[in-house]
Design a protein around this motif. Sequence first.
Motif, PDB file in Angstrom:
ATOM      1  N   ALA A 233       0.848  -1.192   0.000  1.00 21.94           N
ATOM      2  CA  ALA A 233       0.000   0.000   0.000  1.00 21.94           C
ATOM      3  C   ALA A 233       0.886   1.246   0.000  1.00 21.94           C
ATOM      4  CB  ALA A 233      -0.889  -0.003   1.244  1.00 21.94           C
ATOM      5  N   PRO A 234       0.348   2.384  -0.417  1.00 19.97           N
ATOM      6  CA  PRO A 234       1.130   3.620  -0.370  1.00 19.97           C
ATOM      7  C   PRO A 234       1.669   3.870   1.039  1.00 19.97           C
ATOM      8  CG  PRO A 234      -0.904   3.957  -1.595  1.00 19.97           C
ATOM      9  CD  PRO A 234      -0.992   2.588  -0.973  1.00 19.97           C
ATOM     10  N   GLY A 235       2.949   4.144   1.136  1.00 18.36           N
ATOM     11  CA  GLY A 235       3.588   4.425   2.419  1.00 18.36           C
ATOM     12  C   GLY A 235       4.170   3.206   3.118  1.00 18.36           C
ATOM     13  N   ALA A 236       3.857   2.006   2.633  1.00 16.53           N
ATOM     14  CA  ALA A 236       4.331   0.789   3.308  1.00 16.53           C
ATOM     15  C   ALA A 236       5.853   0.652   3.227  1.00 16.53           C
ATOM     16  CB  ALA A 236       3.656  -0.448   2.721  1.00 16.53           C
ATOM     17  N   LEU A 237       6.414   0.867   2.063  1.00 17.52           N
ATOM     18  CA  LEU A 237       7.868   0.723   1.932  1.00 17.52           C
ATOM     19  C   LEU A 237       8.606   1.808   2.719  1.00 17.52           C
ATOM     20  CD1 LEU A 237       8.063  -0.384  -1.787  1.00 17.52           C
ATOM     21  CD2 LEU A 237       8.447  -1.789   0.243  1.00 17.52           C
ATOM     22  N   GLU A 238       8.012   2.982   2.818  1.00 20.59           N
ATOM     23  CA  GLU A 238       8.599   4.039   3.635  1.00 20.59           C
ATOM     24  C   GLU A 238       8.578   3.640   5.111  1.00 20.59           C
ATOM     25  OE1 GLU A 238       6.368   4.477   1.225  1.00 20.59           O
ATOM     26  OE2 GLU A 238       7.366   5.801  -0.206  1.00 20.59           O
ATOM     27  N   SER A 239       7.505   2.947   5.534  1.00 18.97           N
ATOM     28  CA  SER A 239       7.454   2.501   6.925  1.00 18.97           C
ATOM     29  C   SER A 239       8.539   1.457   7.191  1.00 18.97           C
ATOM     30  CB  SER A 239       6.064   1.960   7.289  1.00 18.97           C
ATOM     31  OG  SER A 239       5.791   0.721   6.666  1.00 18.97           O
ATOM     32  N   TRP A 240       8.851   0.632   6.182  1.00 19.27           N
ATOM     33  CA  TRP A 240       9.957  -0.323   6.336  1.00 19.27           C
ATOM     34  C   TRP A 240      11.274   0.420   6.565  1.00 19.27           C
ATOM     35  CZ3 TRP A 240      12.012  -4.456   7.959  1.00 19.27           C
ATOM     36  CH2 TRP A 240      13.321  -4.749   7.633  1.00 19.27           C
ATOM     37  N   GLU A 241      11.511   1.477   5.808  1.00 21.81           N
ATOM     38  CA  GLU A 241      12.758   2.237   5.950  1.00 21.81           C
ATOM     39  C   GLU A 241      12.892   2.814   7.359  1.00 21.81           C
ATOM     40  OE1 GLU A 241      15.247   2.174   3.878  1.00 21.81           O
ATOM     41  OE2 GLU A 241      14.052   0.949   2.528  1.00 21.81           O
ATOM     42  N   LYS A 242      11.791   3.303   7.917  1.00 17.80           N
ATOM     43  CA  LYS A 242      11.813   3.843   9.282  1.00 17.80           C
ATOM     44  C   LYS A 242      12.099   2.744  10.300  1.00 17.80           C
ATOM     45  CE  LYS A 242       8.729   7.692   8.321  1.00 17.80           C
ATOM     46  NZ  LYS A 242       7.384   8.235   8.479  1.00 17.80           N
ATOM     47  N   VAL A 243      11.478   1.604  10.115  1.00 18.88           N
ATOM     48  CA  VAL A 243      11.714   0.473  11.017  1.00 18.88           C
ATOM     49  C   VAL A 243      13.152   0.004  10.915  1.00 18.88           C
ATOM     50  CG1 VAL A 243      11.152  -1.970  11.382  1.00 18.88           C
ATOM     51  CG2 VAL A 243       9.317  -0.308  11.092  1.00 18.88           C
ATOM     52  N   ALA A 244      13.649  -0.153   9.700  1.00 16.56           N
ATOM     53  CA  ALA A 244      15.023  -0.632   9.482  1.00 16.56           C
ATOM     54  C   ALA A 244      16.044   0.302  10.126  1.00 16.56           C
ATOM     55  CB  ALA A 244      15.290  -0.789   7.994  1.00 16.56           C
ATOM     56  N   ALA A 245      15.793   1.601  10.054  1.00 16.07           N
ATOM     57  CA  ALA A 245      16.718   2.575  10.642  1.00 16.07           C
ATOM     58  C   ALA A 245      16.801   2.413  12.161  1.00 16.07           C
ATOM     59  CB  ALA A 245      16.287   3.988  10.284  1.00 16.07           C
ATOM     60  N   LYS A 246      15.708   2.023  12.783  1.00 13.42           N
ATOM     61  CA  LYS A 246      15.688   1.834  14.239  1.00 13.42           C
ATOM     62  C   LYS A 246      16.359   0.531  14.668  1.00 13.42           C
ATOM     63  CE  LYS A 246      11.450   4.419  15.007  1.00 13.42           C
ATOM     64  NZ  LYS A 246      10.032   4.351  15.386  1.00 13.42           N
ATOM     65  N   LEU A 247      16.431  -0.446  13.765  1.00 14.48           N
ATOM     66  CA  LEU A 247      16.947  -1.761  14.118  1.00 14.48           C
ATOM     67  C   LEU A 247      18.467  -1.855  14.145  1.00 14.48           C
ATOM     68  CD1 LEU A 247      14.618  -4.104  12.045  1.00 14.48           C
ATOM     69  CD2 LEU A 247      14.504  -3.621  14.484  1.00 14.48           C
ATOM     70  N   GLY A 248      19.120  -1.017  13.385  1.00 15.48           N
ATOM     71  CA  GLY A 248      20.557  -1.190  13.202  1.00 15.48           C
ATOM     72  C   GLY A 248      20.793  -2.039  11.965  1.00 15.48           C
ATOM     73  N   SER A 249      21.937  -1.866  11.337  1.00 21.17           N
ATOM     74  CA  SER A 249      22.159  -2.465  10.018  1.00 21.17           C
ATOM     75  C   SER A 249      22.152  -3.992  10.021  1.00 21.17           C
ATOM     76  CB  SER A 249      23.447  -1.936   9.400  1.00 21.17           C
ATOM     77  OG  SER A 249      24.546  -2.258  10.212  1.00 21.17           O
ATOM     78  N   ARG A 250      22.770  -4.616  11.011  1.00 21.88           N
ATOM     79  CA  ARG A 250      22.818  -6.087  11.029  1.00 21.88           C
ATOM     80  C   ARG A 250      21.446  -6.699  11.250  1.00 21.88           C
ATOM     81  NH1 ARG A 250      27.534  -8.805  14.282  1.00 21.88           N
ATOM     82  NH2 ARG A 250      26.830 -10.521  12.987  1.00 21.88           N
ATOM     83  N   LYS A 251      20.719  -6.201  12.239  1.00 15.79           N
ATOM     84  CA  LYS A 251      19.385  -6.734  12.532  1.00 15.79           C
ATOM     85  C   LYS A 251      18.425  -6.434  11.380  1.00 15.79           C
ATOM     86  CE  LYS A 251      16.230  -8.574  15.260  1.00 15.79           C
ATOM     87  NZ  LYS A 251      16.225  -9.984  15.587  1.00 15.79           N
TER      88      LYS A 251
END
Length: 135
Positions: free
Chosen positions: A22-40
Amino acid sequence: MSERSIHEFGDKQGSVRRVKHAPGALESWEKVAAKLGSRKAALVEGQLIAVFDDWINGCRFHMGWAESEGNLAGGARFFAIRRIPVRAYFWYSKSSRNTIVVSHYVNKTWRKLRREDTARVMANWEREQAGDLNK
């Protein structure tokens, strides 16, 4: 071997099924990924890619891959793909056969489903599903 990204599943048809975001879903992934740290983030992204790849090419969601999370209008339900600590909320499309639509991703650090996540899924569902019916 080339590096893969969740973005290749923005709208991807496999041999049997399809995954859309859905619109905005991939952007939400980017926000989540940024909080996790690169390895996780890389680990979780790889797990999600494997789940999506298997599903679009004919495997069914097995127990633990996706869990029912809540209700939508008309008796429809939405689900979550759980890859701790990430949730990918989705529903099975009624307007596009053999398709799941990912609403958004969250970095879930709480126990219960939040109202704001339910509201976001419902808004995306209405935009995608009800909008398709009114074309």
